[in-house]
Design a protein around this motif. Structure first.
Motif, PDB file in Angstrom:
ATOM      1  N   LEU A   1       0.799  -1.406   0.015  1.00 25.31           N
ATOM      2  CA  LEU A   1       0.009   0.057  -0.151  1.00 25.31           C
ATOM      3  C   LEU A   1       0.872   1.121  -0.057  1.00 25.31           C
ATOM      4  O   LEU A   1       1.898   1.178   0.724  1.00 25.31           O
ATOM      5  CB  LEU A   1      -0.900   0.023   1.233  1.00 25.31           C
ATOM      6  N   GLU A   2       0.297   2.258  -0.571  1.00 27.22           N
ATOM      7  CA  GLU A   2       0.949   3.601  -0.588  1.00 27.22           C
ATOM      8  C   GLU A   2       0.379   4.322   0.482  1.00 27.22           C
ATOM      9  O   GLU A   2      -0.718   5.074   0.498  1.00 27.22           O
ATOM     10  CB  GLU A   2       0.830   4.396  -1.968  1.00 27.22           C
TER      11      GLU A   2
ATOM     12  N   GLY B   1      -7.323  -6.400   1.227  1.00 29.15           N
ATOM     13  CA  GLY B   1      -6.351  -5.497   0.454  1.00 29.15           C
ATOM     14  C   GLY B   1      -6.047  -4.227   0.823  1.00 29.15           C
ATOM     15  O   GLY B   1      -5.551  -3.346   0.046  1.00 29.15           O
ATOM     16  N   SER B   2      -7.019  -3.578   1.868  1.00 29.75           N
ATOM     17  CA  SER B   2      -6.890  -2.187   2.500  1.00 29.75           C
ATOM     18  C   SER B   2      -6.688  -2.196   3.735  1.00 29.75           C
ATOM     19  O   SER B   2      -6.712  -2.857   4.546  1.00 29.75           O
ATOM     20  CB  SER B   2      -7.979  -1.391   1.825  1.00 29.75           C
ATOM     21  N   PHE B   3      -6.242  -0.998   4.025  1.00 29.28           N
ATOM     22  CA  PHE B   3      -6.040  -0.393   5.402  1.00 29.28           C
ATOM     23  C   PHE B   3      -6.630   0.959   5.813  1.00 29.28           C
ATOM     24  O   PHE B   3      -6.260   1.869   4.993  1.00 29.28           O
ATOM     25  CB  PHE B   3      -4.813  -0.204   5.983  1.00 29.28           C
TER      26      PHE B   3
ATOM     27  N   GLY C   1       4.545   8.389  -2.107  1.00 29.49           N
ATOM     28  CA  GLY C   1       5.695   7.717  -2.943  1.00 29.49           C
ATOM     29  C   GLY C   1       6.420   6.560  -2.452  1.00 29.49           C
ATOM     30  O   GLY C   1       7.507   6.054  -2.823  1.00 29.49           O
ATOM     31  N   VAL C   2       5.898   5.802  -1.223  1.00 30.89           N
ATOM     32  CA  VAL C   2       6.450   4.847  -0.460  1.00 30.89           C
ATOM     33  C   VAL C   2       5.290   3.626  -0.404  1.00 30.89           C
ATOM     34  O   VAL C   2       4.356   3.757   0.008  1.00 30.89           O
ATOM     35  CB  VAL C   2       6.635   5.297   0.849  1.00 30.89           C
ATOM     36  N   ARG C   3       6.208   2.469  -0.685  1.00 29.28           N
ATOM     37  CA  ARG C   3       5.262   1.309  -0.795  1.00 29.28           C
ATOM     38  C   ARG C   3       5.448   0.593   0.688  1.00 29.28           C
ATOM     39  O   ARG C   3       6.632   0.272   0.993  1.00 29.28           O
ATOM     40  CB  ARG C   3       5.562   0.342  -1.815  1.00 29.28           C
ATOM     41  N   THR C   4       4.314   0.195   1.415  1.00 28.13           N
ATOM     42  CA  THR C   4       4.429  -0.346   2.675  1.00 28.13           C
ATOM     43  C   THR C   4       3.723  -1.823   2.720  1.00 28.13           C
ATOM     44  O   THR C   4       2.468  -1.888   2.215  1.00 28.13           O
ATOM     45  CB  THR C   4       3.688   0.421   3.705  1.00 28.13           C
TER      46      THR C   4
END
Length: 534
Positions: free
Chosen positions: A81-82, A96-98, A86-89
């Motif tokens: 997730l972004e 599939g979501s937070f 600009g960062v993938r976590t």
């Protein structure tokens, strides 16, 4: 703090000598320490506040409806997730979501939610605030094992489910308190809907690993609706906003940073420095860092949830509107209050919910209204902002003087009084009534249909959560309830060296349930207890 009243309330719990040793000589230290936890700093540059739009979790649709029952399906899965721009976590997610998708149900209708576990670890799902049969409550060793797990994996997971430092956990009586409760792949939780409209939430509840599970993303809203609430002219639709507030920290590679004693999560617990709770330096609202929302000059309903592991917040609007009373509370953990209560600020502990109405017509067009945290410092003092538009609009909502019929439990109906002490032991860690948690060992056996008085007392800070039934706070330290205790509650903020009394009525469902501290690091390190409704 009236120490004499506190000692009088608590002496029967610990014995006068023991309580004096804990509460009196160290009172100055306890109150100075105030809020729990230790800050875990992120290892990458953090974004500016108020740049990211506020996301709103999607509402999950039922896969089918039959008669009085609605069926839902959620897959627990790893997702990239972004969260920071600009960062993938990598997160552990529901769907599939937070946060996970919001489940919206109707009082009086049965809801069946089937969870499929495609995570690399076992899970347990608890509907927090749900009035739920025991086999669907999310008892912490009722594991849902990942798809494809073997019997050997099940036994291994059970053996590592216990709180850190508890010897012989795998062989404890009651570890598997009912046959067939560990399931591989998929599990259905049944929620009969025998409760009033309320803001609930669901989250991971696996014993020994609730802290890292929730920290990595396993949390979502579950909203119950009913006719009584639906008849009120409260803000609705896009102006009815669930807001999940949670602090997190990030490693240099963008992953969630968490101080597990075993980074591989083979063993539970955190490193010693974080035993009193983990605090992040990034404030997320609905999974976004310090977001912003454009609002019209209308009333909005904000469903505030503190989904942090350990952080306390005092939430205020800045600037305050002329005349103050910016946050008009209409609901608590267990649904609507009888009448609205106006606040300049709200103190909210982990797992608590406050439904409030904010009237943005009290601000001039173009005003930026920040939601701030007066308990925070630096970046954690900011939560999100609302930018008030200049658009001319007509508000069809209002907050009535009478909201709902709320039955008040009577002390005259109490059949017994029970005392529960929450404290830290030098030898046994976080304990309730002098004992570390043992699955299957009940410390109370209330009878169905009865009302009991439960008295909670503390050394440090503990947000106390009771499963199955909501309760009503009737006093703090021998005095009246506090300003944030109104209505039906399932979590009460127990401050350092404090005693709180609640009334709870046990209804509908027999079986094993839990009370525990909802500081998730305390919970994972044994500050839980079973009670069995008979």
């Amino acid at each position: 703090m009236n120490r004499r009243r506190f000692l009088g309330i608590g002496a029967s719990v610990l014995g006068a000598g023991a309580l004096v040793a804990v509460a009196v000589p160290s009172a100055a230290r306890l109150f100075a320490e105030g809020r729990p936890g230790r800050l875990l700093s992120s290892e990458l540059d953090l974004p500016e506040a108020f740049r990211v739009p506020l996301p709103v979790p999607v509402v999950l649709k039922p896969v089918r409806t039959e008669g009085t029952t609605d069926y839902y399906e959620i897959t627990q899965q790893v997702a990239k997730l972004e969260i920071l721009p600009g960062v993938r976590t990598e997160a552990w997610t529901y769907g599939g979501s937070f946060p996970g998708p919001t489940v919206v149900t109707r009082s009086g209708r049965t809801t069946v939610v089937k969870h499929r576990n495609e995570l690399p670890v076992p899970s347990v799902t608890h509907l927090h605030g749900g009035h739920t049969p025991a086999d669907s409550d999310g008892y912490p060793v009722d594991l849902l094992l990942p798809v494809g797990s073997s019997a050997d994996a099940a036994q291994g997971a059970a053996g590592k489910a216990g709180p850190a430092g508890m010897p012989g956990m795998a062989g404890m009586p009651g570890m598997h308190h009912a046959a067939g409760r560990d399931i591989v792949g998929e599990r259905s939780y049944t929620y009969p809907g025998r409760q009033r409209a309320a803001t609930l939430w669901y989250h991971d509840h696996r014993m020994g690993f609730t802290g890292p599970g929730v920290w990595r993303g396993l949390a979502g809203f579950h909203l119950v609706q009913d006719d009584e609430e639906g008849a009120l002219p409260l803000p609705r639709g896009e102006r009815d906003l669930p807001l999940m507030i949670a602090d997190r920290s990030f490693a240099a590679d963008g992953s969630f940073s968490y101080p597990s004693s075993d980074p591989a999560l083979g063993e539970p617990g955190v490193t010693a420095a974080y035993a009193n709770g983990v605090l992040g330096d990034v404030i997320l609202v609905n999974g976004a860092p310090w977001p912003r929302l454009d609002v019209d000059r209308l009333r909005y309903r904000l469903r505030l949830l503190n989904a942090s592991n350990a952080r306390l917040y005092r939430l205020e609007l800045d600037p305050q509107p002329a005349g103050g009373d910016a946050l008009v509370q209409i609901g608590s953990d267990g649904g609507l209050l009888a009448s609205p209560v106006a606040h300049d600020g709200i103190e909210i502990a982990p797992a608590e919910r406050f439904d409030v109405v904010v009237d943005f017509s009290r601000y001039e067009p173009g005003t930026r209204v920040r939601l701030v945290n007066r308990f925070g410092t630096g970046r954690t003092a900011e939560v999100m902002c609302f930018d008030v538009s200049a658009k001319q609009v007509t508000d069809d909502s209002s907050v009535p003087d009478k909201l709902a019929t709320v039955e008040e439990l009577s002390s005259s109906a109490v059949v017994t009084t029970r005392d529960f002490t929450f404290r830290r032991s030098r030898t046994d860690g976080w304990i309730i009534n002098g004992e570390r948690y043992q699955p299957g060992q009940s410390i109370a056996t209330p009878a169905l249909g009865t009302v009991e008085r439960w008295r909670f007392s503390s050394d440090l800070h503990h947000p106390v959560h009771v499963h199955l039934d909501h309760f009503q706070v009737i006093g703090r330290n021998g005095k009246d309830p506090g300003p944030y205790d109104a209505g039906w509650k399932d979590t009460v903020d127990l401050r350092p060296a404090e005693a709180v009394e609640v009334l709870v009525r046990f209804t509908d469902y027999a079986g094993a349930y839990m009370l525990h501290c909802h500081n998730l690091e305390h919970e994972d390190m044994a500050m839980m207890a079973d009670f069995t409704v008979q």
